[in-house]
Design an enzyme around this catalytic site. Structure first.
Site, PDB file in Angstrom:
ATOM      1  N   GLU A 143      12.091  13.340  17.385  1.00  0.00           N
ATOM      2  CA  GLU A 143      12.933  12.213  17.807  1.00  0.00           C
ATOM      3  C   GLU A 143      12.623  11.801  19.240  1.00  0.00           C
ATOM      4  O   GLU A 143      12.437  12.648  20.113  1.00  0.00           O
ATOM      5  CB  GLU A 143      14.407  12.634  17.696  1.00  0.00           C
ATOM      6  CG  GLU A 143      15.378  11.551  18.126  1.00  0.00           C
ATOM      7  CD  GLU A 143      16.808  11.923  17.816  1.00  0.00           C
ATOM      8  OE1 GLU A 143      17.103  12.392  16.689  1.00  0.00           O
ATOM      9  OE2 GLU A 143      17.659  11.754  18.709  1.00  0.00           O
ATOM     10  N   ASP A 202      28.469   5.835  19.442  1.00  0.00           N
ATOM     11  CA  ASP A 202      29.624   5.930  20.362  1.00  0.00           C
ATOM     12  C   ASP A 202      29.529   4.751  21.301  1.00  0.00           C
ATOM     13  O   ASP A 202      28.493   4.561  21.949  1.00  0.00           O
ATOM     14  CB  ASP A 202      29.546   7.226  21.190  1.00  0.00           C
ATOM     15  CG  ASP A 202      29.697   8.440  20.298  1.00  0.00           C
ATOM     16  OD1 ASP A 202      30.695   8.510  19.573  1.00  0.00           O
ATOM     17  OD2 ASP A 202      28.803   9.308  20.333  1.00  0.00           O
TER      18      ASP A 202
END
Ligand SMILES: Cc1cc2nc3c(=O)[nH]c(=O)nc-3n(C[C@H](O)[C@H](O)[C@H](O)COP(=O)(O)OP(=O)(O)OC[C@H]3O[C@@H](n4cnc5c(N)ncnc54)[C@H](O)[C@@H]3O)c2cc1C
Length: 278
Positions: A9, A100
């Site tokens: 990632e 978020d």
């Protein structure tokens, strides 16, 4: 035995130097022939253009790219446009998240939870995308209870997720417990552990406090004790993370997903020590 899935990632870099550094990182990690490189996405669309650029670069180099897509603060129209762009580029895998909202950003937009995003992707694009979702072996910090969190995870699978990547953790038992609980509820998709190599203690402590991933006390105290001695931090971190990965793979984990923070060396060192395939 099914083939294990290994992936890395990245976050989309903000500066030309960062872009260059990530290109070098990809070159090194590409030698390990991972299943895919994933690219994070700032909730509220804050990194939208940079995520897309990074995904384009990965594709152009011939690797499989999996963009993350977070839905909080976004609209159906916006998500639909991104899905069309990715589909037209030949992207086949998406990591679907709630995200978020950055502090100060009030609107929740048209999606509240990741299961709604997964349903939307399926409704818009059928089976085109392999959809990954997030899982939390130590439970998501906002979950009402551990059991509720697992039921909410199951909702994402019922909505059409194909596999999951976990938040990082250093306690293998939490992963095995989580997977067992999912299996008892009939959730059968692969749940790939997310692995965070240990490079800098202060940075790790900051991330862990924010996302609810526990650094066990014995590790925290040992790492704190090394102070500025980064060689000792990294040597200890590598021992701990390699032992964790070995236990996870031996215990049936379907692969590993490395949170690289755009650095090649820490993940590469773990890979080599584990003797993973190339
Ligand atoms: C592998 C991985 C990659 C990530 N990549 C990114 C990224 O690129 N960008 C980013 O901004 N963030 C990323 N995150 C962080 C993630 O966005 C946050 O952890 C976020 O708080 C939750 O996202 P989610 O998709 O797990 O949300 P959800 O699955 O929606 O869960 C969020 C919370 O709501 C609860 N919940 C879920 N559904 C319901 C429901 N229907 N009713 C009531 N409660 C519910 C859950 O129990 C949980 O507490 C990533 C996390 C992981 C593990």
């Amino acid at each position: 035995m099914n083939k294990k899935i290994f992936s890395f990632e990245f976050f989309p870099p903000q500066t030309p130097e960062g872009v260059e550094k990530l290109a070098a990182t990809r070159k090194q990690l590409g030698l390990l022939k991972p299943e895919f490189f994933s690219v994070t996405f700032g909730a509220g669309g804050s990194t939208q253009a940079r995520t897309l650029e990074t995904v384009q670069q990965i594709k152009a180099e011939g690797y499989n790219a999996a963009p993350h897509l977070s839905c909080v603060g976004s609209t159906r129209e916006n998500v639909s446009a991104m899905l069309n762009t990715y589909k037209a580029m030949g992207i086949k895998r998406i990591v679907a998240l709630r995200g978020d909202l950055p502090s100060g950003m009030a609107t929740t937009g048209e999606f509240q939870y990741a299961n709604e995003l997964v349903s939307f992707i399926r409704a818009q694009t059928g089976d085109h995308f392999h959809i990954e979702v997030a899982a939390y072996p130590e439970f998501h910090p906002q979950a009402r209870s551990a059991h509720d969190d697992i039921l909410n995870f199951k909702r994402k699978v019922a909505a059409g997720a194909n596999s999951a990547i976990t938040q990082y953790f250093y306690n293998a038992d939490s992963y095995f417990y989580f997977v067992d609980e999912c299996r008892k509820l009939g959730v059968t998709i692969p749940i790939v552990p997310g692995i965070m190599p240990i490079v800098k203690f202060t940075q790790l402590a900051r991330f862990s406090d924010a996302c609810g991933a526990e650094i066990p006390r014995w590790m925290r105290r040992t790492l704190e004790g090394y102070g500025d001695d980064s060689a000792s931090v990294q040597a200890f971190g590598q021992d701990v993370v390699c032992a964790l990965c070995e236990r996870l793979l031996a215990g049936g984990a379907p692969g590993l997903h490395f949170y690289t923070l755009n650095q090649a060396a820490p993940s590469q060192a773990i890979w080599q020590r584990l003797g993973l395939p190339r």
